[in-house]
Design a protein around this motif. Structure first.
Motif, short mmCIF file in Angstrom:
data_model
loop_
_atom_site.label_atom_id
_atom_site.label_comp_id
_atom_site.label_asym_id
_atom_site.label_seq_id
_atom_site.Cartn_x
_atom_site.Cartn_y
_atom_site.Cartn_z
N ARG A 320 2.84 -9.23 8.70
CA ARG A 320 2.11 -10.33 8.06
C ARG A 320 3.05 -11.49 7.73
O ARG A 320 4.14 -11.30 7.20
N VAL A 321 2.59 -12.70 8.05
CA VAL A 321 3.21 -13.93 7.62
C VAL A 321 2.14 -14.76 6.94
O VAL A 321 0.95 -14.67 7.28
N MET A 322 2.50 -15.52 5.93
CA MET A 322 1.56 -16.33 5.13
C MET A 322 0.59 -15.47 4.33
O MET A 322 -0.53 -15.90 4.03
N GLY A 323 0.99 -14.26 3.97
CA GLY A 323 0.15 -13.42 3.12
C GLY A 323 0.39 -13.73 1.65
O GLY A 323 1.41 -14.31 1.27
N ASP A 324 -0.56 -13.35 0.82
CA ASP A 324 -0.43 -13.47 -0.63
C ASP A 324 -0.29 -12.09 -1.25
O ASP A 324 -0.93 -11.13 -0.80
N MET A 325 0.52 -11.99 -2.30
CA MET A 325 0.69 -10.73 -3.03
C MET A 325 0.24 -10.94 -4.47
O MET A 325 0.78 -11.81 -5.17
N LEU A 326 -0.73 -10.14 -4.88
CA LEU A 326 -1.31 -10.27 -6.21
C LEU A 326 -1.20 -8.95 -6.97
O LEU A 326 -1.42 -7.88 -6.40
N LEU A 327 -0.91 -9.05 -8.25
CA LEU A 327 -0.89 -7.88 -9.12
C LEU A 327 -2.30 -7.60 -9.61
O LEU A 327 -2.96 -8.49 -10.19
N LEU A 328 -2.79 -6.38 -9.38
CA LEU A 328 -4.12 -5.98 -9.82
C LEU A 328 -4.05 -5.34 -11.20
O LEU A 328 -2.99 -4.85 -11.62
N ASN A 330 -4.76 -2.57 -12.50
CA ASN A 330 -4.31 -1.18 -12.63
C ASN A 330 -2.86 -1.00 -12.20
O ASN A 330 -2.37 0.14 -12.11
N GLY A 331 -2.15 -2.08 -11.92
CA GLY A 331 -0.74 -2.01 -11.54
C GLY A 331 -0.49 -1.96 -10.06
O GLY A 331 0.68 -2.00 -9.63
N ASP A 332 -1.53 -1.87 -9.24
CA ASP A 332 -1.36 -1.94 -7.79
C ASP A 332 -1.06 -3.37 -7.36
O ASP A 332 -1.32 -4.34 -8.10
N VAL A 333 -0.54 -3.51 -6.14
CA VAL A 333 -0.28 -4.82 -5.55
C VAL A 333 -1.22 -4.99 -4.36
O VAL A 333 -1.33 -4.11 -3.51
N LEU A 334 -1.91 -6.13 -4.31
CA LEU A 334 -2.78 -6.45 -3.19
C LEU A 334 -2.06 -7.44 -2.28
O LEU A 334 -1.55 -8.47 -2.74
N ASP A 351 -3.07 -15.10 15.21
CA ASP A 351 -3.52 -13.71 15.05
C ASP A 351 -3.77 -13.35 13.58
O ASP A 351 -2.97 -12.67 12.93
N PRO A 352 -4.89 -13.81 13.02
CA PRO A 352 -5.20 -13.54 11.61
C PRO A 352 -5.18 -12.05 11.29
O PRO A 352 -5.61 -11.22 12.10
N VAL A 353 -4.68 -11.72 10.11
CA VAL A 353 -4.77 -10.36 9.60
C VAL A 353 -5.97 -10.32 8.65
O VAL A 353 -5.91 -10.88 7.56
N LEU A 354 -7.03 -9.70 9.07
CA LEU A 354 -8.28 -9.72 8.32
C LEU A 354 -8.34 -8.63 7.24
O LEU A 354 -9.20 -8.69 6.36
N CYS A 355 -7.46 -7.65 7.33
CA CYS A 355 -7.50 -6.51 6.40
C CYS A 355 -6.48 -6.67 5.28
O CYS A 355 -5.28 -6.80 5.55
N PRO A 356 -6.90 -6.65 4.03
CA PRO A 356 -5.94 -6.55 2.94
C PRO A 356 -5.28 -5.18 2.95
O PRO A 356 -5.76 -4.24 3.58
N VAL A 357 -4.20 -5.08 2.21
CA VAL A 357 -3.49 -3.81 2.05
C VAL A 357 -3.18 -3.63 0.57
O VAL A 357 -2.79 -4.58 -0.12
N ILE A 358 -3.39 -2.42 0.07
CA ILE A 358 -3.00 -2.06 -1.29
C ILE A 358 -1.63 -1.38 -1.25
O ILE A 358 -1.38 -0.52 -0.40
N TYR A 359 -0.73 -1.79 -2.17
CA TYR A 359 0.57 -1.15 -2.33
C TYR A 359 0.61 -0.55 -3.72
O TYR A 359 0.37 -1.23 -4.72
N SER A 421 -13.53 -7.38 -3.67
CA SER A 421 -13.66 -6.43 -4.77
C SER A 421 -12.90 -5.17 -4.42
O SER A 421 -13.31 -4.42 -3.52
N PRO A 422 -11.77 -4.92 -5.08
CA PRO A 422 -11.03 -3.68 -4.80
C PRO A 422 -11.88 -2.44 -5.07
O PRO A 422 -12.93 -2.52 -5.75
N ALA A 423 -11.44 -1.32 -4.56
CA ALA A 423 -12.23 -0.08 -4.66
C ALA A 423 -12.53 0.31 -6.09
O ALA A 423 -13.52 1.01 -6.35
N TYR A 424 -11.72 -0.13 -7.05
CA TYR A 424 -12.00 0.24 -8.44
C TYR A 424 -13.29 -0.38 -8.97
O TYR A 424 -13.79 0.01 -10.02
#
Length: 538
Positions: A320-328, A330-334, A351-359, A421-424
Motif C-alpha cells: 500500500r502507498v497513500m494509505g491512512d492509519m487510524l487508531l480505533l 479498542n486499540g486496533d489500527v485501521l 491499482d487502488p487497494v479497496l480492502c482496509p486492513v486491521i492491525y 463500520s468496523p466489525a465491532y
C-alpha cells in the motif's frame, strides 16, 4: 491522462477492474454511502467537538459543485463556489464555508479550546493562519502573516503547553510555533530536514511527528528518525535507519501511528511507533516516466522510549502507498485507502487497494493483520479518513488531478463521503456494547474518574477498559496529533444496578502523555467500544 472516446473510457474501466488488487478472504466490517456529493473533494479533514467535520480541498481546482451562501463570491474572483464545507455528522448534511487564500496541501491541529487552527498552503496562502470555531453561522477567520516561514506540506502537532508546533514543508528546513510568544519569535533551523531531503524528489514532506512521553518529539522523515528537544533545539537521539532504507514520506507516501499508550496509575508505559507502506527509492522517478513500481508491503515498529531501540519489521497482507492509519477505540489500527503501485502526485498512483486492513498491536507477530471487506470506490491521491465518535470511520476525497475531472480519466475526482463500520459495530455484538450513562465532561490530570455504563449481558470486570482518543487533523495519509490512551481499569468494574456498572480509572498525570484538550472517551468491553463521549482534559 485523458481519453477521447467512449470505447477508450470503457477500456480504462476494465483496466481498473483488472488491476485493482483482489481481496483475499475478508474478515469483516461494512461500508455505507453517506452522501454522493459534498461538492468538493475531501483533501483535508478534522473532527470537531461539535460532531461536525471541517473539510477543504484547494481554491484553484476550478468551480466546485457547491455554491457559497447568500450569493457570495471569493474576493476579486468570479468563483462563487465553496472550497471548504462543514459536515454535520448527526444530521448527515453539509454547509459551505468561505476560505479566502489557497489551502492546498496545508496542515493543522485542534487546539485545547476546540478551535481548529490551520496553517499554510501555497501561493498567497503559504504564510496564512486560518482559525475555525464551529457554530451554525461560523466561518473561517484568516490571519495573513500568522507564519514567519512559508509552510507547504508541513506537519503540525499540539504541544504540552497548548500551542502547536509546525515542522518543515517544501524547502522549509525549520520549525515554528503558533501562537507566537512574541512578535520577534523566529523559526529555528532543523538540519535533520536538510539531511533527509532528496534533490528533485524530497521524500521528507509531511514528516511523521509524535509527542513522546518525555516531552520530546519523535520525527521521522524519508527513511530515518530522531528524538528532538524542541525547547533547546537539540537532537536527543538518532534512531537506526529503517531496514531496507526505502522512503516512507511524501511523495513515497506511507503512513504512521503512535501505538496506543497504556496508562497505569496515571503513568505511561513504553511508547511505540508503527510505520507502514510507502514506495521504493526509484518509484517517484519511475512513475514520472510511466513505470509504476509496486508499493511497499512492510511495516516497521520501534519502541521509541527504549534505551536501545531497534526496528521490528512485519509484512502486510496488501502492499500500500497513500494509505491512512487510524487508531480505533479498542486499540486496533485501521489501514485504509491508497493504491498498490506508484507514488503520490498528479496521475502517479495506480491499482487502488479497496480492502482496509486491521492491525492488532497486542497480538503476536504473524497474527496481527486481518483484511476487511472492500469498498467499491477507489480512494487514491488526496483521500482522507477520520474516526467519528460513534466508532465509524469517515472516508472521503480522491483527486489525482490538478483540477476537477469527472470523466474520461483513470480515477475521476471523488466528491462522495462513505463510512466504514468496523466489525465491532456489527449487530451481532450489540449485547456486548457498553452504553455510557454518566461521566464528567471536564477532567484534570491525575484525577480518578468514575464512569457508569450499561451492558445488556453480565460483565467480566477483567475485560473492561477505558480509552481516550485525541481527534487528529488528516491529510496526505497522515493524521496529525493522533493519540490513543488505554486507561488501566484493573478489576475496578462493579455492578450498581441491573445491567448497570461503574468503572474507575485514573487520568494521565502528565501533559506530555495527554496534552490538555478534547478527547473522545470510550468504554470498551471484550474489544467492543461504546459510542464515545466528548471530554476535555484541563
Amino acid at each position: 491522462m485523458a481519453f477521447s472516446s467512449p470505447v477508450q473510457t470503457l477500456l480504462v474501466i476494465l483496466l481498473f477492474l483488472l488491476h485493482a488488487p483482489p481481496c483475499p478472504a475478508s474478515g469483516g466490517g461494512s461500508w455505507s454511502l453517506l452522501l454522493p456529493s459534498i461538492g468538493i473533494s475531501a483533501m483535508h479533514m478534522q473532527l470537531l467537538p461539535t460532531d461536525r467535520v471541517v473539510i477543504y480541498d484547494r481554491t484553484d481546482f476550478g468551480i466546485s459543485k457547491i455554491s457559497l451562501r447568500d450569493g457570495k463570491c471569493r474576493p476579486n474572483s468570479d468563483d462563487c463556489s465553496a472550497h471548504s464545507v462543514e459536515y454535520d455528522v448527526i444530521h448527515n448534511s453539509v454547509r459551505p464555508l468561505m476560505v479566502l487564500t489557497d489551502v492546498w496541501c496545508s496542515s493543522g491541529t485542534l487546539m485545547p479550546d476546540g478551535t481548529l487552527v490551520q496553517t499554510g498552503g501555497t501561493y498567497e496562502g503559504d504564510h496564512v493562519v486560518r482559525v475555525y470555531k464551529s457554530c451554525d453561522n461560523c466561518d473561517w477567520h484568516e490571519i495573513p502573516s500568522g507564519l514567519s516561514q512559508p509552510r507547504w506540506y508541513a506537519t503540525n502537532h499540539l504541544l504540552p503547553d497548548g500551542r502547536q508546533i509546525i515542522i518543515g514543508g517544501r524547502q522549509a528546513f525549520n520549525y515554528e510555533f503558533y501562537p507566537k510568544t512574541s512578535a520577534t519569535e523566529n523559526a529555528p533551523s532543523l538540519p535533520f530536514l536538510v539531511q533527509t531531503n532528496e534533490p528533485n524528489i524530497e521524500n521528507n514532506l509531511y514528516p511523521f511527528v509524535f509527542l513522546n512521553t518525555d516531552g520530546h518529539f519523535f520525527i521521522y522523515a524519508n527513511d530515518r528518525a530522531i528524538l528532538f528537544d524542541y525547547v533547546r533545539n537539540q537532537v536527543v537521539r538518532t534512531y537506526p535507519t529503517i531496514p531496507g532504507g526505502d522512503p516512507r514520506n511524501y511523495p513515497s507516501t506511507g503512513s504512521a501511528v503512535l501505538l496506543p499508550l497504556h496508562i497505569v496509575q496515571g503513568e505511561a508505559a513504553d511508547a511505540e511507533v508503527l510505520i507502514c507502506g510507502g514506495a521504493p527509492k526509484e518509484a517517484f522517478i519511475n512513475a514520472n516516466n510511466g513505470k509504476f513500481d509496486r508499493a511497499l508491503n512492510t511495516c516497521g515498529r520501534i519502541k521509541i522510549s527504549d534505551p536501545n531501540p531497534q526496528w521490528v519489521m512485519e509484512t502486510m497482507p496488501l502492499a500500500r502507498v497513500m494509505g491512512d492509519m487510524l487508531l480505533l477505540p479498542n486499540g486496533d489500527v485501521l489501514i485504509i485507502n491508497g493504491g498498490s503501485a506508484g507514488v503520490a502526485g498528479w496521475e502517479l498512483g495506480r491499482d487502488p487497494v479497496l480492502c482496509p486492513v486491521i492491525y492488532r498491536p497486542s497480538n503476536p507477530i504473524g497474527a496481527r493483520f486481518e483484511i476487511q471487506n472492500p469498498t467499491t470506490i477507489p480512494r487514491m491521491y488526496h483521500s482522507t479518513a477520520i474516526l467519528l465518535r460513534d466508532g465509524r470511520v469517515l472516508v472521503g476525497g480522491s483527486n489525482p488531478h490538478d483540477k476537477y475531472e469527472f470523466g474520461n480519466v483513470l480515477y475521476p475526482t471523488e466528491l462522495s463521503l462513505e463510512a466504514f463500520s468496523p466489525a465491532y459495530l456489527d449487530p451481532i455484538s450489540s449485547r456486548l456494547r457498553p452504553y455510557i450513562i454518566s461521566q464528567r465532561t471536564v477532567i484534570h490530570h491525575g484525577e480518578r474518574m468514575f464512569i457508569r455504563f450499561e451492558v445488556s449481558c453480565p460483565v467480566d470486570p477483567k475485560l473492561v477498559s477505558v480509552t481516550m482518543v485525541a481527534p487528529p487533523f488528516n491529510t496526505h495519509s497522515f493524521s496529525m496529533s493522533q493519540r490513543l490512551l488505554i486507561l488501566d481499569a484493573g478489576n475496578t468494574t462493579v455492578a450498581v444496578g441491573k445491567s448497570h456498572y461503574e468503572v474507575s480509572v485514573m487520568a494521565p498525570t502528565s501533559v506530555n502523555v495527554a496534552p490538555a484538550g478534547n478527547y473522545i472517551l470510550f468504554v470498551v468491553y471484550q474489544d467492543i467500544p461504546s459510542e464515545g463521549i466528548w471530554v476535555c482534559i484541563q
